[in-house]
Design a protein around this motif. Sequence first.
Motif, PDB file in Angstrom:
ATOM      1  N   LYS A   1       0.836  -1.207   0.000  1.00 10.31           N
ATOM      2  CA  LYS A   1       0.000   0.000   0.000  1.00 10.31           C
ATOM      3  C   LYS A   1       0.872   1.259   0.000  1.00 10.31           C
ATOM      4  O   LYS A   1       0.575   2.226  -0.697  1.00 10.31           O
ATOM      5  CB  LYS A   1      -0.938   0.003   1.212  1.00 10.31           C
ATOM      6  N   LYS A   2       1.951   1.224   0.770  1.00  9.86           N
ATOM      7  CA  LYS A   2       2.814   2.406   0.853  1.00  9.86           C
ATOM      8  C   LYS A   2       3.403   2.759  -0.512  1.00  9.86           C
ATOM      9  O   LYS A   2       3.413   3.913  -0.931  1.00  9.86           O
ATOM     10  CB  LYS A   2       3.964   2.151   1.841  1.00  9.86           C
TER      11      LYS A   2
ATOM     12  N   ASP B   1       0.667   3.955  -2.918  1.00 14.95           N
ATOM     13  CA  ASP B   1       0.268   5.339  -2.650  1.00 14.95           C
ATOM     14  C   ASP B   1       1.322   6.328  -3.155  1.00 14.95           C
ATOM     15  O   ASP B   1       0.987   7.392  -3.692  1.00 14.95           O
ATOM     16  CB  ASP B   1       0.044   5.548  -1.146  1.00 14.95           C
ATOM     17  N   LEU B   2       2.591   5.968  -2.986  1.00 20.74           N
ATOM     18  CA  LEU B   2       3.661   6.862  -3.446  1.00 20.74           C
ATOM     19  C   LEU B   2       3.631   7.022  -4.968  1.00 20.74           C
ATOM     20  O   LEU B   2       3.813   8.119  -5.499  1.00 20.74           O
ATOM     21  CB  LEU B   2       5.030   6.328  -3.015  1.00 20.74           C
TER      22      LEU B   2
ATOM     23  N   ILE C   1       0.634   9.363  -5.882  1.00 20.67           N
ATOM     24  CA  ILE C   1       0.763  10.813  -5.684  1.00 20.67           C
ATOM     25  C   ILE C   1       1.842  11.426  -6.574  1.00 20.67           C
ATOM     26  O   ILE C   1       1.805  12.610  -6.854  1.00 20.67           O
ATOM     27  CB  ILE C   1       1.007  11.195  -4.204  1.00 20.67           C
ATOM     28  N   THR C   2       2.774  10.604  -7.025  1.00 22.13           N
ATOM     29  CA  THR C   2       3.803  11.112  -7.937  1.00 22.13           C
ATOM     30  C   THR C   2       3.395  10.930  -9.405  1.00 22.13           C
ATOM     31  O   THR C   2       4.182  11.210 -10.309  1.00 22.13           O
ATOM     32  CB  THR C   2       5.155  10.411  -7.706  1.00 22.13           C
TER      33      THR C   2
END
Lengths: 148, 114
Positions: free
Chosen positions: B85-86, B89-90, B93-94
């Motif tokens: 998930k981390k 998510d990164l 957003i990028t």
Amino acid sequence: MNGQKVSYTMDSTLESVDSAEQAASRIATELGFAEEEIMQISMAVREASVNAVLHGNAYDPGKKVIVEFDHTGGSLIITIKDQGKGLDPAKIPDPLAPENLMNTSGRGIFLIRSFMDDVTILPTANGTEIKLTKHVHGGAAGAKEASQ
Amino acid sequence: MSMKISTRQVDGVTILDCSGRITLGEGSIVLRDAIREILSKGNKKILVNLGDVNYIDSSGIGELVSAFTTVKNQGGELKLLNLTKKVHDLLQITKLYTVFDVKDDEAAAVKAFK
């Protein structure tokens, strides 16, 4: 650490980046931030520390990085200072612009701004100071201390 | 925890099983060297399994972009598998999530290579 300031003076090394990140994670945990927020805070501190060590001080053993954690007024305020040539925030390209999307660097400040509630970058006479603020959301921060 | 990579071959696809952290320094270098070595052997179908990667910083993101571009420039394909998930998510957003070909199922990912 409610109302207290903790300050670390570190060498310009990657080990210092890891130490700053670990300190951020520990302090955010102690203050009762949620797991997601702890990750965001520690990653923002990591990115700011990388900028200070790599781009600011350029690994110069004669220059230091100062990381301060201050918990006051329901916010965690983290200040990271380097002794480098200074960073002009206006010159940081937008990593989300189509022409920059495939760049292999330049996302650190963007991630910091994404993860923190307020970010201030201050070019000073002898380096750069970046101030990161994370507000307490939902009354979590400080709960652990209050219960002790 | 530092970055570790093991490689295996499945139906002509080189799968990199990554674990640990992809961050500035050792983690990024380990990934860069692994991609370089695979390409030097003539393998151009690369599936990067990030299922055990629990942390990635902006340098690590840059290393993934670099790997993607390097493989593509040599006429190959690089896909990502099993994002945590981390990491998911990164990449969201990028705005890189749509740049990479991201898969959840290894068998389907292997079949997806041309």
